[in-house]
Design a protein around this motif. Structure first.
Motif, PDB file in Angstrom:
ATOM      1  N   ARG B  49      43.353  40.151  35.140  1.00 14.30           N
ATOM      2  CA  ARG B  49      42.446  41.081  35.274  1.00 14.30           C
ATOM      3  C   ARG B  49      40.949  40.844  35.728  1.00 14.30           C
ATOM      4  NH1 ARG B  49      42.894  41.246  29.509  1.00 14.30           N
ATOM      5  NH2 ARG B  49      44.426  42.595  29.596  1.00 14.30           N
ATOM      6  N   HIS B  50      40.548  41.928  36.774  1.00 13.65           N
ATOM      7  CA  HIS B  50      39.643  41.142  37.326  1.00 13.65           C
ATOM      8  C   HIS B  50      37.924  41.669  36.490  1.00 13.65           C
ATOM      9  CE1 HIS B  50      37.611  45.277  38.284  1.00 13.65           C
ATOM     10  NE2 HIS B  50      36.818  44.493  38.562  1.00 13.65           N
ATOM     11  N   ARG B  53      38.116  37.983  34.262  1.00 13.68           N
ATOM     12  CA  ARG B  53      37.482  37.455  35.030  1.00 13.68           C
ATOM     13  C   ARG B  53      37.547  36.128  33.852  1.00 13.68           C
ATOM     14  NH1 ARG B  53      32.977  37.966  38.081  1.00 13.68           N
ATOM     15  NH2 ARG B  53      32.162  35.726  38.387  1.00 13.68           N
ATOM     16  N   ALA B  61      41.037  34.513  39.777  1.00 12.51           N
ATOM     17  CA  ALA B  61      41.100  35.166  40.880  1.00 12.51           C
ATOM     18  C   ALA B  61      39.598  35.491  41.029  1.00 12.51           C
ATOM     19  CB  ALA B  61      42.017  36.059  40.680  1.00 12.51           C
ATOM     20  N   ASP B  62      38.990  35.479  41.658  1.00 11.56           N
ATOM     21  CA  ASP B  62      37.829  36.138  41.944  1.00 11.56           C
ATOM     22  C   ASP B  62      37.884  37.813  42.994  1.00 11.56           C
ATOM     23  OD1 ASP B  62      36.411  32.349  42.165  1.00 11.56           O
ATOM     24  OD2 ASP B  62      36.120  34.588  40.083  1.00 11.56           O
ATOM     25  N   LEU B  63      37.143  38.272  42.568  1.00  9.46           N
ATOM     26  CA  LEU B  63      37.154  39.156  43.443  1.00  9.46           C
ATOM     27  C   LEU B  63      36.086  39.487  44.257  1.00  9.46           C
ATOM     28  CD1 LEU B  63      37.643  42.732  43.857  1.00  9.46           C
ATOM     29  CD2 LEU B  63      36.124  43.563  41.778  1.00  9.46           C
ATOM     30  N   PHE B  70      40.853  39.427  46.767  1.00 10.45           N
ATOM     31  CA  PHE B  70      41.286  39.116  45.202  1.00 10.45           C
ATOM     32  C   PHE B  70      41.911  38.203  45.233  1.00 10.45           C
ATOM     33  CE2 PHE B  70      40.137  38.880  40.899  1.00 10.45           C
ATOM     34  CZ  PHE B  70      42.038  39.840  40.303  1.00 10.45           C
ATOM     35  N   CYS B  87      50.305  41.885  43.405  1.00 11.92           N
ATOM     36  CA  CYS B  87      48.372  41.325  43.110  1.00 11.92           C
ATOM     37  C   CYS B  87      48.355  43.455  43.278  1.00 11.92           C
ATOM     38  CB  CYS B  87      48.313  41.550  44.407  1.00 11.92           C
ATOM     39  SG  CYS B  87      46.125  42.096  44.359  1.00 11.92           S
TER      40      CYS B  87
END
Lengths: 118, 109
Positions: B49-50, B53, B61-63, B70, B87
């Motif tokens: 989940r973003h 982090r 995964a980086d927003l 993402f 996603c």
């Protein structure tokens, strides 16, 4: 918690028969979602509930499909009459509302019901 | 309208190679973004989940709000990473989830 529980895991039925799929969400979750997964169409949202009330059923394919949530711990998806094109895996998922303080707000999925209509 | 796009339906990489699964979204507010993994004939499971982090099973995964992306990355793919990856975005007045069409990842030994 045992997670989202779906039954049956597998269902084989003849065309024209009524099929009922069942789901027990995680205790305390306010949202319940029904999805259908096929190779051709991927993951499709059929309907979802908030506090047992249907919010959006625009994904339900046609009138043969109906869903109910009589209480916070149980939901059903019914197909009557069933057709071969309804063959798919049906997933139920539940979650807290977005932004719930101190809670994970992702959707938790059940193991799915693999439906085959012959 | 909210939408999630996964441009690659199929992706094959060799074991030990880097892997990147692309995800782009359209959303007017601040979305919650997730990656789910589905191993053969199993349930969808949350991978990342973003907001956390975190790194799970070597995946990150980086927003990127500027690019509304993402993307999911892993520096060294393993055979056990072969699976379907979805996603998902959560947002909107209805609080529902919007899933991409998924990317089937195959890691070649």
């Amino acid at each position: 918690d045992a997670g989202v529980i779906q039954s049956p895991r597998h269902e084989v039925t003849e065309m024209g028969q009524e099929v009922t799929l069942r789901c027990k969400p995680i205790s305390g979750h306010d949202y319940l979602f029904w999805y259908r997964q096929t190779m051709m169409r991927g993951l499709e949202l059929l309907i979802y509930f908030n506090n047992n009330v249907p919010i959006d059923d625009s994904g339900m394919p046609e009138d043969r499909f109906s869903a109910k949530m009589p209480n916070a711990s149980f939901s059903t998806l019914k197909i009557q009459p069933s057709e071969p094109r309804d063959s798919a895996v049906y997933f139920c998922a539940s979650s807290f509302p977005t932004g719930t303080r101190g809670k994970d707000t992702e959707a938790f999925f059940g193991q799915g019901t693999r439906l085959t209509v012959v | 309208a909210q939408r999630v796009t996964q441009p690659e339906k199929l992706l094959s990489v060799f074991k030990g190679a880097p892997v990147e699964l692309k995800c782009n979204y359209s959303y007017s507010g601040s979305p919650e973004l997730f990656w789910y993994v589905q191993y053969s004939r199993q349930r969808l499971q949350l991978l990342l989940r973003h907001i956390s982090r975190e790194s799970i099973k070597g995946f990150t995964a980086d927003l990127n709000k500027g690019e509304t992306s993402f993307h999911l990355k892993k520096p060294f793919a393993q055979e056990e990473d072969s699976a379907m990856y979805y996603c998902a975005l959560r947002g909107g007045t209805g609080n529902q989830f919007y899933f991409g069409t998924g990317t089937s990842l195959t890691v070649i030994p």
